[in-house]
Design a protein around this motif. Structure first.
Motif, short mmCIF file in Angstrom:
data_model
loop_
_atom_site.label_atom_id
_atom_site.label_comp_id
_atom_site.label_asym_id
_atom_site.label_seq_id
_atom_site.Cartn_x
_atom_site.Cartn_y
_atom_site.Cartn_z
N THR A 1 9.79 8.43 -0.50
CA THR A 1 10.49 9.45 0.30
C THR A 1 11.14 10.49 -0.61
OG1 THR A 1 12.43 7.99 0.41
CG2 THR A 1 10.90 7.95 2.28
N ARG A 2 10.61 10.64 -1.83
CA ARG A 2 11.12 11.67 -2.72
C ARG A 2 10.88 13.05 -2.10
NH1 ARG A 2 5.94 11.13 -3.94
NH2 ARG A 2 4.81 12.93 -4.81
N PRO A 3 11.66 14.07 -2.48
CA PRO A 3 11.40 15.42 -1.96
C PRO A 3 9.97 15.86 -2.23
CG PRO A 3 13.52 15.36 -3.07
CD PRO A 3 12.87 14.03 -3.33
N GLY A 4 9.31 16.35 -1.17
CA GLY A 4 7.93 16.80 -1.28
C GLY A 4 6.89 15.72 -1.06
N ALA A 5 7.30 14.49 -0.85
CA ALA A 5 6.35 13.39 -0.72
C ALA A 5 5.55 13.52 0.57
CB ALA A 5 7.08 12.06 -0.74
N ASP A 6 4.27 13.19 0.49
CA ASP A 6 3.41 13.14 1.67
C ASP A 6 3.44 11.74 2.26
OD1 ASP A 6 2.47 15.81 1.60
OD2 ASP A 6 1.07 15.29 -0.01
N PRO A 7 3.32 11.63 3.59
CA PRO A 7 3.30 10.30 4.21
C PRO A 7 2.03 9.54 3.88
CG PRO A 7 2.87 12.02 5.84
CD PRO A 7 3.23 12.73 4.58
N VAL A 8 2.10 8.21 4.00
CA VAL A 8 0.92 7.38 3.84
C VAL A 8 0.66 6.65 5.15
CG1 VAL A 8 1.34 7.09 1.37
CG2 VAL A 8 2.19 5.37 2.97
N PRO A 9 -0.58 6.23 5.41
CA PRO A 9 -0.86 5.51 6.65
C PRO A 9 -0.11 4.18 6.71
CG PRO A 9 -2.89 6.24 5.58
CD PRO A 9 -1.79 6.46 4.60
N ALA A 10 0.17 3.75 7.93
CA ALA A 10 0.90 2.50 8.11
C ALA A 10 0.18 1.33 7.47
CB ALA A 10 1.12 2.24 9.60
N HIS A 11 -1.16 1.30 7.56
CA HIS A 11 -1.88 0.15 7.01
C HIS A 11 -1.75 0.09 5.49
CE1 HIS A 11 -5.37 2.42 5.42
NE2 HIS A 11 -5.22 3.19 6.48
N THR A 12 -1.68 1.26 4.85
CA THR A 12 -1.50 1.29 3.40
C THR A 12 -0.12 0.76 3.03
OG1 THR A 12 -2.99 3.17 3.18
CG2 THR A 12 -1.44 2.79 1.37
N GLU A 13 0.88 1.21 3.77
CA GLU A 13 2.24 0.75 3.52
C GLU A 13 2.35 -0.76 3.71
OE1 GLU A 13 6.74 2.08 4.95
OE2 GLU A 13 4.99 3.21 5.66
N LEU A 14 1.75 -1.27 4.76
CA LEU A 14 1.79 -2.72 5.00
C LEU A 14 1.04 -3.50 3.93
CD1 LEU A 14 1.36 -2.72 8.88
CD2 LEU A 14 3.31 -3.67 7.63
N ASP A 15 -0.08 -2.96 3.47
CA ASP A 15 -0.82 -3.63 2.41
C ASP A 15 0.03 -3.78 1.14
OD1 ASP A 15 -3.05 -3.93 3.99
OD2 ASP A 15 -4.13 -2.22 3.14
N ARG A 16 0.89 -2.83 0.90
CA ARG A 16 1.77 -2.89 -0.27
C ARG A 16 2.93 -3.85 -0.06
NH1 ARG A 16 2.26 3.72 -1.01
NH2 ARG A 16 0.14 4.09 -1.82
N LEU A 17 3.47 -3.86 1.15
CA LEU A 17 4.69 -4.60 1.43
C LEU A 17 4.50 -6.08 1.72
CD1 LEU A 17 6.43 -2.04 3.82
CD2 LEU A 17 7.21 -2.64 1.52
N LEU A 18 3.51 -6.40 2.56
CA LEU A 18 3.44 -7.76 3.12
C LEU A 18 3.27 -8.85 2.07
CD1 LEU A 18 1.47 -7.22 6.45
CD2 LEU A 18 3.94 -7.32 6.06
N PRO A 19 2.43 -8.69 1.04
CA PRO A 19 2.33 -9.77 0.05
C PRO A 19 3.66 -10.06 -0.64
CG PRO A 19 0.48 -8.25 -0.17
CD PRO A 19 1.46 -7.61 0.76
N VAL A 20 4.45 -9.03 -0.90
CA VAL A 20 5.73 -9.21 -1.56
C VAL A 20 6.72 -9.91 -0.63
CG1 VAL A 20 7.65 -8.04 -2.72
CG2 VAL A 20 5.32 -7.16 -2.96
N ILE A 21 6.79 -9.46 0.61
CA ILE A 21 7.71 -10.07 1.58
C ILE A 21 7.36 -11.53 1.80
CG2 ILE A 21 8.47 -10.02 3.98
CD1 ILE A 21 7.95 -6.96 3.88
N ARG A 22 6.08 -11.83 2.00
CA ARG A 22 5.68 -13.21 2.24
C ARG A 22 6.00 -14.12 1.06
NH1 ARG A 22 0.14 -10.93 4.82
NH2 ARG A 22 0.82 -10.86 7.01
N ALA A 23 5.84 -13.59 -0.15
CA ALA A 23 6.13 -14.39 -1.33
C ALA A 23 7.62 -14.64 -1.52
CB ALA A 23 5.55 -13.71 -2.57
N LEU A 24 8.45 -13.68 -1.10
CA LEU A 24 9.89 -13.79 -1.33
C LEU A 24 10.65 -14.42 -0.16
CD1 LEU A 24 10.55 -10.32 -2.99
CD2 LEU A 24 10.53 -12.56 -4.12
N ALA A 25 10.02 -14.48 1.00
CA ALA A 25 10.69 -15.09 2.16
C ALA A 25 11.06 -16.53 1.84
CB ALA A 25 9.77 -15.03 3.38
N GLY A 26 12.30 -16.88 2.09
CA GLY A 26 12.76 -18.23 1.81
C GLY A 26 13.26 -18.45 0.40
N GLU A 27 13.35 -17.38 -0.41
CA GLU A 27 13.80 -17.53 -1.80
C GLU A 27 15.27 -17.18 -2.00
OE1 GLU A 27 11.44 -16.25 -5.02
OE2 GLU A 27 9.61 -17.18 -4.28
#
Length: 291
Positions: free
Chosen positions: A81-107
């Motif tokens: 969300t830096r100034p000038g940043a272009d949005p990315v598709p939701a599926h791309t964002e989820l592909d980046r986020l979900l593996p990290v969240i799943r690995a850290l859940a419960g830690e």
């Protein structure tokens, strides 16, 4: 003058690390003084650390180091969300986020997700995240619904415009009155809609000039005097370059720390930082020095 560290509470609709159940069936996370929200950007293009944590193993290593250093919340972002940043598709964002969240859940750390998209928020909460950090301030009714149904509190931030254009010509008649007024009104709206709790963030650097940012930082005490915990997030932002001549964002941690220690003295509940371990250390020392 003796300063008493203020207690803070954030309420969740489901169990979270270190939170205690209350008679209403909710969970209350409590702390005293100023805690740290550590930043974990899993994007290739964030303004100061883009690509550094894009690989899962490096992201998890950084997350666990912050957890072990004593951060209260880990804020994971999959879209810049830096100034000038272009949005990315939701599926791309989820592909980046979900593996990290799943690995850290419960830690043992509260997981926040920095997203503007309701579908991303919903997927992240299902995967084990606890909190939504929305730079658009939950203006989208669908984001409000997602948080309410999941029992997830949200960080309501103020931003004038949107990331691609927010710094082109921000204008306010009275920046403190307008930003604080928006935050208080939006908090009332989302709480009435069933979101269990809110953090308030004045949005330093999001549609504000240097003068606007300084006015808001100097008025932090006016926002922290209210009923909601306040988050200040100035880590490595451009105003530090304007004030101290530091064009390389990765070299702005000393300026970030100066702003965040000021915010702590003004009653901020949380500061959001790239150098999370350094902030935890400095805040502990500052708290011990208070009379």
């Amino acid at each position: 003058m003796t300063r008493v560290a203020r207690p803070h509470t954030l309420t969740f609709g489901r169990p979270v690390p270190d939170a205690e159940p209350d008679p209403d069936g909710r969970w209350r996370l409590t702390w005293t003084g100023t805690a740290v929200m550590g930043i974990l950007n899993v994007t290739p293009d964030s303004f100061s650390d883009g690509g550094k944590h894009a690989a899962l193993d490096t992201a998890l290593h950084a997350a666990r180091r912050m957890r072990d250093a004593g951060v209260l919340i880990l804020d994971i972002g999959g879209e810049s969300t830096r100034p000038g940043a272009d949005p990315v598709p939701a599926h791309t964002e989820l592909d980046r986020l979900l593996p990290v969240i799943r690995a850290l859940a419960g830690e043992g750390v509260v997981l926040s997700v920095d997203t503007m998209k309701p579908e991303v928020a919903a997927g992240a909460l299902r995967a084990g995240a606890h909190l939504i950090n929305d730079v658009t301030g939950l203006r989208d009714p669908e984001m409000v619904r997602v948080c309410a149904e999941a029992g997830a509190p949200a960080c309501v931030m103020h931003m004038q415009g949107e990331p691609r254009t927010m710094q082109k010509n921000p204008v306010y008649a009275d920046v403190v009155a307008e930003v604080h007024g928006f935050l208080r009104a939006q908090a009332a709206r989302v709480l009435a809609a069933g979101v269990p709790d809110v953090l308030l963030d004045p949005g330093i650097g999001f549609g504000k000039t240097l003068e606007h940012n300084l006015a808001l930082l100097r008025a932090t005490h006016a926002l922290t005097a209210g009923p909601h915990p306040v988050l200040i997030a100035a880590s490595r932002k451009r105003l530090i370059d304007y004030l101290a001549g530091v064009p390389d964002a990765a070299q702005r941690d000393p300026g970030s720390l100066a702003i965040h220690l000021h915010a702590a003295r003004q009653g901020a509940a949380l500061v959001r930082a790239h150098d999370a371990a350094g902030h935890v250390q400095a805040l502990r020392v500052q708290a011990a020095l208070e009379p």
